[in-house]
Design a protein around this motif. Structure first.
Motif, short mmCIF file in Angstrom:
data_model
loop_
_atom_site.label_atom_id
_atom_site.label_comp_id
_atom_site.label_asym_id
_atom_site.label_seq_id
_atom_site.Cartn_x
_atom_site.Cartn_y
_atom_site.Cartn_z
N VAL A 200 0.85 -1.19 0.00
CA VAL A 200 0.00 0.00 0.00
C VAL A 200 0.89 1.24 0.00
CG1 VAL A 200 -1.69 1.34 1.32
CG2 VAL A 200 -1.86 -1.18 1.21
N VAL A 201 0.59 2.19 -0.88
CA VAL A 201 1.31 3.46 -0.91
C VAL A 201 0.34 4.55 -0.46
CG1 VAL A 201 2.54 5.15 -2.33
CG2 VAL A 201 2.79 2.70 -2.81
N LEU A 202 0.62 5.16 0.69
CA LEU A 202 -0.23 6.26 1.15
C LEU A 202 0.01 7.46 0.26
CD1 LEU A 202 0.15 5.89 5.03
CD2 LEU A 202 -1.59 4.91 3.52
N GLN A 203 -1.08 8.11 -0.17
CA GLN A 203 -1.00 9.08 -1.27
C GLN A 203 -1.10 10.54 -0.84
OE1 GLN A 203 -0.73 8.31 -4.63
NE2 GLN A 203 -0.60 6.12 -4.30
N LYS A 204 -1.50 10.81 0.39
CA LYS A 204 -1.87 12.18 0.76
C LYS A 204 -0.73 12.93 1.46
CE LYS A 204 -6.86 11.38 1.12
NZ LYS A 204 -8.05 11.46 2.01
N ASP A 205 -0.93 14.23 1.57
CA ASP A 205 -0.01 15.10 2.31
C ASP A 205 -0.49 15.16 3.75
OD1 ASP A 205 1.76 17.04 3.13
OD2 ASP A 205 0.65 18.71 2.22
#
Length: 373
Positions: free
Chosen positions: A250-255
């Protein structure tokens, strides 16, 4: 009311630097609830929103001069501002802010900085001239003390403390649990966080970490989660590494904010980090960590908590990385307890930075009152 200006690499979506600022604001406000903080930022609106402080643009020279004129102290830091490896221009920018403060008779403190590397005879000469005019220097590691000594910066009071983030308060894990759940990354499986970054076009370490991630996922029935510490650059790098895996990482996408990232890390069973502040977040939240080095600051931090890097970006080996994970996995609680004991000293030293800053402010205000009378 005390007025402080903080200069650093803020407003650029770097989680480590934003965490340093959050920690500085938190600790300074604990010591002086009436303190008025103005931050020089690449994105003043974002900095105001994130940290609830006044903020001015890093090229808004008029307002910077005005803020420095009213200030009781300029804090330069934390982080590795005074180096010219990642950028030659930034060194001179941060030195220029210091020079402006000195011209306006505003005391300057280097706050828990990691000094160097500074390359080139002229750059080191300028650093020596400016550095010897500063009132107080605290550095976050002994290696930085050595850099100052080599450049013959001796006039200020110099003290070795630790990174500001060490003093930040641990946060509730429920925040991160919610974010992980939203990203289908929370459940029955153990969690292993990985923080990667781009560095000088190197690719070897990406293949090693991807292969290790697959082995860790299979051997320990773990879910792999990539954490972005610099947005959006780290997301792109993480996606590249994740594309080399077969374990559905899983790649977390947010800032994410500092609090959110701390909470996410707190839910990990282990963290493998290239980014310094990913490793520091693990220490704050009591999570076992494994560091891959790209800069002396990684080695220095790991040494301070009784660790050593598993390798650097050019020579890290798959077998050594996986064996280090196996070693720690079998005694996660023991490693966390050892790290926590050493980290408590770093937390106390991080608090010392703010205490020294407040002492400087008090001396400046006392001197101003004496001159008025």
């Amino acid at each position: 009311m005390s007025n402080v200006v903080i200069s650093g690499y803020y407003g650029s979506r770097n989680a480590g630097d934003e965490a340093m600022l959050a920690a500085m604001v938190e600790v300074l406000s604990d010591l002086d609830p009436n303190i008025n903080i103005t931050v020089i930022s690449a994105d003043p609106a974002d900095t105001k929103l994130r940290h609830k402080v006044h903020s001015i643009g890093w090229l808004d020279i008029g307002n910077i001069i005005g803020a420095l004129f009213k200030a009781d102290l300029l804090i330069s830091g934390g982080g590795s501002l005074l180096q010219n490896v990642t950028s030659r221009r930034s060194l001179y920018y941060y030195l220029m802010i210091i020079i402006l403060a000195e011209l306006l008779h505003t005391p300057v403190m280097l706050y828990a900085q990691g000094i160097g590397p500074i390359q080139g005879t002229f750059a080191r000469w300028v650093m020596r001239i400016v550095g010897n005019g500063i009132k107080l220097i605290t550095v976050r590691d002994k290696g930085s003390l050595g850099e100052l000594a080599q450049m013959k910066i001796r006039r200020p009071v110099i003290e070795c403390t630790s990174d500001p983030v060490h003093a930040i308060h641990p946060v509730d894990k429920n925040i991160g649990r919610g974010i992980l759940t939203e990203n289908n990354a929370y459940g029955a499986k153990a969690l292993v966080g990985i923080s990667v970054r781009e560095w000088q076009g190197l690719t070897h370490y990406k293949a090693v970490i991807a292969r290790a991630a697959d082995q860790i996922a299979q051997e320990f029935d773990a879910r792999i989660v990539f954490l972005p510490m610099q947005y959006p650059e780290d997301v792109q790098t993480a996606e590249m590494v994740a594309s080399m895996t077969s374990c559905n990482a899983v790649v977390l996408q947010k800032d994410y904010t500092t609090k959110e990232l701390l909470s996410i890390v707190g839910n990990m069973d282990m963290l493998i980090g290239v980014r310094l502040h990913a490793l520091i977040f693990a220490a704050v939240m009591g999570v076992p960590m494994i560091g891959v080095s790209y800069d002396p600051k990684i080695d220095r931090f790991l040494e301070s908590v009784g660790e050593s890097p598993v390798g650097d970006l050019e020579n890290v080996k798959y077998d050594e990385l996986v064996n280090r994970v196996r070693l720690k996995w079998n005694d996660k609680a023991g490693f966390s307890k050892k790290n926590e004991k050493l980290f408590s000293d770093l937390r106390r030293l991080a608090m010392r930075n703010a205490e020294l800053a407040c002492e400087l402010i008090d001396r400046k205000k006392k001197k101003d009152k004496e001159q008025e009378s």
